[in-house]
Design an enzyme around this catalytic site. Structure first.
Site, PDB file in Angstrom:
ATOM      1  CG  ASP A  53      -1.738   6.035   9.590  1.00  0.00           C
ATOM      2  OD1 ASP A  53      -1.006   5.635   8.670  1.00  0.00           O
ATOM      3  OD2 ASP A  53      -2.367   7.113   9.541  1.00  0.00           O
ATOM      4  CG  HIS A  86       6.101   0.205   5.730  1.00  0.00           C
ATOM      5  ND1 HIS A  86       4.977   0.760   6.293  1.00  0.00           N
ATOM      6  CD2 HIS A  86       6.197   0.754   4.490  1.00  0.00           C
ATOM      7  CE1 HIS A  86       4.421   1.608   5.432  1.00  0.00           C
ATOM      8  NE2 HIS A  86       5.148   1.626   4.330  1.00  0.00           N
ATOM      9  CG  LEU A 130      -4.346 -13.160  20.587  1.00  0.00           C
ATOM     10  CD1 LEU A 130      -5.360 -12.139  21.108  1.00  0.00           C
ATOM     11  CD2 LEU A 130      -2.942 -12.549  20.668  1.00  0.00           C
TER      12      LEU A 130
HETATM   13  C1  IPE Z   1      -4.910   3.126   7.064  1.00  0.00           C
HETATM   14  O1  IPE Z   1      -3.840   3.990   6.933  1.00  0.00           O
HETATM   15  C2  IPE Z   1      -4.551   1.771   6.565  1.00  0.00           C
HETATM   16  C3  IPE Z   1      -3.598   1.030   7.378  1.00  0.00           C
HETATM   17  C4  IPE Z   1      -3.092   1.409   8.510  1.00  0.00           C
HETATM   18  C5  IPE Z   1      -3.232  -0.268   6.872  1.00  0.00           C
HETATM   19  P1  IPE Z   1      -3.652   4.908   5.628  1.00  0.00           P
HETATM   20  O2  IPE Z   1      -2.400   5.661   5.827  1.00  0.00           O
HETATM   21  O3  IPE Z   1      -3.755   4.082   4.409  1.00  0.00           O
HETATM   22  O4  IPE Z   1      -4.934   5.849   5.704  1.00  0.00           O
HETATM   23  P2  IPE Z   1      -5.140   7.334   5.199  1.00  0.00           P
HETATM   24  O5  IPE Z   1      -4.632   7.394   3.792  1.00  0.00           O
HETATM   25  O6  IPE Z   1      -4.354   8.225   6.098  1.00  0.00           O
HETATM   26  O7  IPE Z   1      -6.607   7.587   5.327  1.00  0.00           O
HETATM   27  C1  IPE Z   2       0.677   2.642   7.972  1.00  0.00           C
HETATM   28  O1  IPE Z   2       1.653   3.628   7.884  1.00  0.00           O
HETATM   29  C2  IPE Z   2       1.056   1.378   7.253  1.00  0.00           C
HETATM   30  C3  IPE Z   2       0.270   1.144   6.038  1.00  0.00           C
HETATM   31  C4  IPE Z   2      -0.709   1.879   5.609  1.00  0.00           C
HETATM   32  C5  IPE Z   2       0.621  -0.018   5.273  1.00  0.00           C
HETATM   33  P1  IPE Z   2       1.718   4.641   6.674  1.00  0.00           P
HETATM   34  O2  IPE Z   2       2.584   4.079   5.612  1.00  0.00           O
HETATM   35  O3  IPE Z   2       0.354   5.022   6.211  1.00  0.00           O
HETATM   36  O4  IPE Z   2       2.429   5.863   7.365  1.00  0.00           O
HETATM   37  P2  IPE Z   2       2.099   7.408   7.178  1.00  0.00           P
HETATM   38  O5  IPE Z   2       0.644   7.594   7.482  1.00  0.00           O
HETATM   39  O6  IPE Z   2       2.423   7.744   5.768  1.00  0.00           O
HETATM   40  O7  IPE Z   2       2.978   8.077   8.165  1.00  0.00           O
HETATM   41 MG    MG Z   3      -0.902   6.500   6.800  1.00  0.00          MG
END
Ligand code: IPE
Ligand code: IPE
Ligand code: MG
Length: 253
Positions: free
Chosen positions: A25, A42, A136
């Site tokens: 995240d 991303h 792995l």
């Molecule tokens: C969790 O992150 C999902 C992934 C890392 C793929 P999110 O950004 O979607 O989660 P929330 O919204 O902070 O709970």
């Molecule tokens: C995690 O990073 C990747 C996915 C959920 C696909 P985020 O896109 O949720 O990044 P933040 O949490 O908004 O910084």
């Molecule tokens: Mg996020």
């Protein structure tokens, strides 16, 4: 970075987690901090995946599960979902040779059928090519949500009861586990979440019953092998009691 760096040497290889799962995240916040579009975050994040996969292989971790896209992430703006699917496809294609060469098997948990067909095709091709690899297991959670996983499992079990292939008393914890996407793998020993949020966000809720959890404030695109090793060392210092009493805390020795 070489595999015999100082940090590797002080890790106790016998006590490494067998299954590490990561909630990757913080990509969006990383991009925002740099005044860039979320998609840039991303893109950078997918580069980090490569280095963590390499680290797991070098260290001898058996299974790495990466939360890449949740069932809820479909609700994001269309351009972001499209970009994430394109990046996913690019990753699966560009890593194929390396996975093959490095004896890494690719698998997927989640609603594979909901992914765009071209992405499914590349996933299937890479899974087929790497199916006999055993160094792995790289397990990508794609359109994955625990509640969906458990709901699907309950439906499958109910159907088997209806068709009399199962009796009520056949329903055990093991039977439920066998109906989850993760059926062929052990529960995660360690769940790491980057980006500093203290929640599981619908990730491996059943399987996380006794997982050790580590929250890092580092945004995923800034995550490094050094921090990963620091987290593994922290894991090795923990006392996993599984609800029991260990010698160090018991009064009757
Ligand atoms: C969790 O992150 C999902 C992934 C890392 C793929 P999110 O950004 O979607 O989660 P929330 O919204 O902070 O709970
Ligand atoms: C995690 O990073 C990747 C996915 C959920 C696909 P985020 O896109 O949720 O990044 P933040 O949490 O908004 O910084
Ligand atoms: Mg996020």
């Amino acid at each position: 970075m070489k595999s015999n760096s100082r940090q590797d040497v002080i890790l106790n290889s016998a006590a490494l987690p067998s299954h590490v799962a990561i909630i990757m995240d913080g990509n969006g916040r990383w991009a925002k901090k740099k005044m860039m579009n979320r998609v840039k975050g991303h893109e950078q994040g997918s580069q980090i995946v490569r280095s963590v996969v390499t680290a797991c292989r070098e260290l001898g971790i058996d299974t790495l599960t990466l939360y890449a896209f949740s069932t809820e992430n479909w609700e994001r703006p269309k351009y972001e979902v499209t970009a994430l699917m394109m990046l996913l496809k690019k990753f699966i294609v560009s890593e194929r040779e390396d996975l093959l060469k490095n004896n890494i098997r690719l698998s997927i948990i989640g609603q594979k059928h909901k992914l765009p067909l071209d992405v499914q095709k590349e996933i299937d091709a890479t899974m087929a090519l790497t199916k006999d690899n055993n160094k792995l297991l790289l397990n990508l959670a794609l359109s994955y949500g625990s509640r969906e996983e458990i709901t699907t499992a309950v439906k499958q079990i109910a159907q088997k009861i209806e068709s009399k292939d199962l009796n009520l008393n056949d329903i055990t914890q093991d039977l439920i586990s066998e109906h989850l996407y993760t059926k062929a793998m052990p529960d995660p020993d360690l769940i790491i979440r980057t980006g500093g949020e203290y929640r599981l966000s619908n990730f491996l809720l059943w399987q996380a019953a006794y997982s050790e959890i580590y929250i890092s404030d580092t945004l995923w695109p800034d995550f490094t092998k050094d921090e990963f090793i620091k987290i593994l060392k922290n894991f090795q210092e923990r006392d996993r009691r599984f609800g029991k009493v260990t010698c160090s805390t018991s009064n009757d020795g």
